[in-house]
Design a protein around this motif. Structure first.
Motif, short mmCIF file in Angstrom:
data_model
loop_
_atom_site.label_atom_id
_atom_site.label_comp_id
_atom_site.label_asym_id
_atom_site.label_seq_id
_atom_site.Cartn_x
_atom_site.Cartn_y
_atom_site.Cartn_z
N TYR A 1 0.82 -1.21 0.00
CA TYR A 1 0.00 0.00 0.00
C TYR A 1 0.86 1.26 0.00
N TRP B 1 -5.93 -1.24 -8.39
CA TRP B 1 -6.16 -1.99 -7.16
C TRP B 1 -7.44 -2.80 -7.32
N TYR C 1 -0.85 -3.28 -6.58
CA TYR C 1 -1.30 -2.52 -7.73
C TYR C 1 -1.09 -3.41 -8.96
#
Length: 352
Positions: free
Chosen positions: A97, A183, A326
């Motif tokens: 993240y 995401w 991602y």
């Protein structure tokens, strides 16, 4: 399924919030689409959305599952100064993240916050930062900060047990030529594929070879319990999961236009004859597929098989890099996964 339809669906799906146990945004988007394509639609006590497109017979019915939840966080503690300690829901890690915006999910909607580690310009006296500097970043090293007090958070419905997810402002898909990034492609990319196939098959209602059940499952990221709940209650002994196919050198696969066929994962093995049939069908369709044996992943299908809730399983996937982060997927790989599933459902007896 074509590129433009896929990208439009991803633009709608990826920005929704659906951490395990709080999937209301996805539910609101999916239920009308299921009703447009399926003759029967319901939501079960576990939160799964299930639709049926009838065929000429119920015998030999097939179920297709893609999970509608995404990785997220659950609030463990709120300190007096409003700093929030959270735990993961599923296999998310803070080093994927990074510091940045997070949405706290309150009853009236998202509340913006920031995932924080602390200031870099510190010494060993600042133990949280020192721990992050010298070892792997864990959820114990980070906190969420909405710049609200504990009382202000409570007044807005944020308390222990509330959910948090990647901020919506970071969720819009990015297209890089032949690839789409974002995401939550796991598993909203598979949900997009399922919706596209449902739409294509809807005009054949009553004329498909067998009944086909589609299920958008809940809470797959936390132990994959809801997929088996569906599987045990649908009169269909063949279950096909739609998933991502993580790309890594150890699996000898590539992020390409070829779908991925799972042959084994950490939960169970997949039906060899069914998987071989998908491999042959992909060759017939002209794009081929990649067989993979995974060592650490699992799906709704393999969980259902492990618990003895279904007879025969397969998993069709589109290849992705950066799984549980991602993610980057080949657009044509996603479209070909949809084409492979559609071709199978139009003539399942030929391929199993």
């Amino acid at each position: 399924m074509e590129r433009e339809q896929l990208l439009q669906l991803l633009a709608e799906l990826l920005v929704t919030h659906s951490p395990p146990g709080d999937e209301r945004e996805m539910d609101a988007l999916l239920l009308p689409r299921f009703r447009e394509s399926c003759a029967e639609v319901r939501q079960d006590p576990a939160g799964n959305i299930i639709g049926r497109i009838p065929g000429r017979t119920r015998e030999g019915a097939i179920q297709v599952q893609a999970h509608k939840d995404e990785l997220g966080l659950i609030i463990k503690r709120i300190d007096a100064d409003g700093k929030i300690q959270a735990r993961p829901l599923g296999g998310c890690v803070p080093w994927k993240y990074g510091e940045g915006p997070i949405d706290l999910l309150g009853p009236e909607g998202p509340i913006p916050a920031v995932l924080c580690v602390g200031s870099t310009h510190t010494s060993a006296e600042t133990t949280r930062v020192q721990s992050a500097r010298t070892g792997p970043l864990t959820w114990e090293n980070v906190y969420l900060d909405a710049k609200l007090s504990r009382e202000e958070l409570a007044a807005r419905g944020i308390r222990i047990g509330s959910r948090a997810v990647m901020s919506r402002q970071r969720k819009a898909p990015l297209v890089l030529g032949d690839y789409v990034c974002g995401w939550g492609l796991d598993d909203k990319g598979a949900v997009a594929i399922m919706l596209g196939v449902m739409e294509r098959l809807a005009p054949l209602s009553g004329d498909l070879p067998v009944d086909v059940y589609f299920a958008a499952t809940s809470e797959e990221e936390v132990a994959a319990a809801s997929g088996p709940f569906v599987a045990a209650r649908i009169p269909a002994d063949t279950l096909i999961a739609l998933e991502v196919g993580p790309v890594a050198d150890e699996y000898a696969n590539a992020n390409s236009a070829q779908p991925v066929i799972w042959y084994q994962d950490a939960f169970h093995t997949y039906n060899k004859a069914l998987c071989d049939g998908f491999m042959s069908l992909a060759e017939t369709l002209g794009f081929g597929a990649q067989p993979v044996v995974y060592s650490t992943a699992g799906t709704d299908a393999s969980a259902a098989r492990r618990y003895g809730q279904v007879g025969s399983i397969a998993c069709l996937a589109f290849p992705v890099e950066n799984s549980h982060g991602y993610e980057i997927a080949h657009i044509e790989g996603m479209c070909n996964t949809a084409r492979l599933l559609e071709a199978f459902l139009r003539s399942p007896g030929v391929n199993r």
